[in-house]
Design an enzyme around this catalytic site. Sequence first.
Site, PDB file in Angstrom:
ATOM      1  N   CYS A  85      37.702  32.107  39.501  1.00  0.00           N
ATOM      2  CA  CYS A  85      37.361  31.750  38.117  1.00  0.00           C
ATOM      3  C   CYS A  85      35.963  31.173  38.023  1.00  0.00           C
ATOM      4  CB  CYS A  85      38.393  30.755  37.579  1.00  0.00           C
ATOM      5  SG  CYS A  85      38.031  30.212  35.897  1.00  0.00           S
ATOM      6  N   CYS A 133      35.572  28.240  35.624  1.00  0.00           N
ATOM      7  CA  CYS A 133      36.046  26.970  36.180  1.00  0.00           C
ATOM      8  C   CYS A 133      35.091  26.438  37.245  1.00  0.00           C
ATOM      9  CB  CYS A 133      37.416  27.131  36.836  1.00  0.00           C
ATOM     10  SG  CYS A 133      38.559  28.183  35.945  1.00  0.00           S
ATOM     11  N   ASP A 134      34.629  27.299  38.127  1.00  0.00           N
ATOM     12  CA  ASP A 134      33.966  26.822  39.342  1.00  0.00           C
ATOM     13  C   ASP A 134      32.490  27.191  39.462  1.00  0.00           C
ATOM     14  OD1 ASP A 134      36.423  25.820  40.128  1.00  0.00           O
ATOM     15  OD2 ASP A 134      36.993  27.683  41.127  1.00  0.00           O
TER      16      ASP A 134
END
Length: 317
Positions: A144, A147-148
């Site tokens: 992701c 997200c990251d």
Amino acid sequence: MYTPMGIHSSMTHHQLIIVGSGPAGLTAAIYAARAELSPLVLEGMSPGGQLMTTTEVENFPGFAEGIQGPQLIAQMRQQAQRFGADTRMETVENVDFSDPLRLQLTTNAGVYTADSVILSTGARARWLGLPGEEAYWGKGYTACATCDGAFFRDKVVGVVGGGDSACEEAHFLTRFASQVHLFVRGEAFRASKPMQQRVLESEKITVHFNTQVTQLLGQPVLSGVELTDSLTQDTRVMDLQGLFCAIGHAPNTSVFGDFITLEDNKYFRVVDNTRSNIPSVFIAGDCGDWRYRQAITAAGYGCMAALDAEKYLTHRA
Ligand code: NDP
């Protein structure tokens, strides 16, 4: 009542059963419990969903300094329990939804019936299936970018996949990474034309067609990959500080497929706000959403499904 084997010996009836315990299921549980529906949450055997394998969550509103995924889930569960949600670590193994007024669910521990059900069973990222892959999760290997991605500022990263997700992830990563390598196993993208265009026009993205990632390298953190040419089978090693797997997601819907209409891609079909084809069964989170796939959107869907279920139960009564 439990038998010595830990198996429920009787069938219990509930106003609302929520299946799944990621942000969608737990948010639904918070809303439903506050509405005094006494929801039963069947959490599955590894409760918490995809956030349990995420480290720092920096984009969930309300946590200015970020929060660890498992901690966020623990907070949501406590919040739901505080209002009276009954959470049980049980997995739904089959269902009989032939009577919409009395929905039946069988878990590994018992049989339940319900007036209404919210399905928030989530989805799981597809992984490459390479030996030792799991050990790299969260250690330079993730699924992701939203997200990251911010953890890879000025780093060289790779993305695997040739669909819209992979192109979107690669493009998003150009905000942070110094260079992005996109590995497409075939000779062409599967992604839509505009998405392909964006990738091909980016100076930071290098596309490698006919290229498969065949080994993850580094100890204990990922520091590179072995690449195999799909046509010649030649291999080479490339140093990378991060690798994003974007080869699609698989929704957890198969147990319900005999009763709940699925889209061609196997996600639940939502026919009216959060309602499924059965008026007493509602859908929340990633199991019905292949576009947004964020903890906050799943939580939002959970809230909507609980409100819809509450309305259904009120009008039905
Ligand atoms: P897709 O199924 O569309 O694409 C998966 C990609 O991964 C394909 O290129 C496939 O290759 C490749 N792949 C699969 N398995 C492997 C493997 N083992 N090794 C290497 N590559 C592999 O999944 P997406 O997640 O990209 O998209 C899912 C759906 O969501 C689509 O309908 C898409 O349009 C939609 N979506 C829309 C977005 C938007 O509109 N903004 C953003 C993201 C997704 P091959 O082609 O060779 O099979």
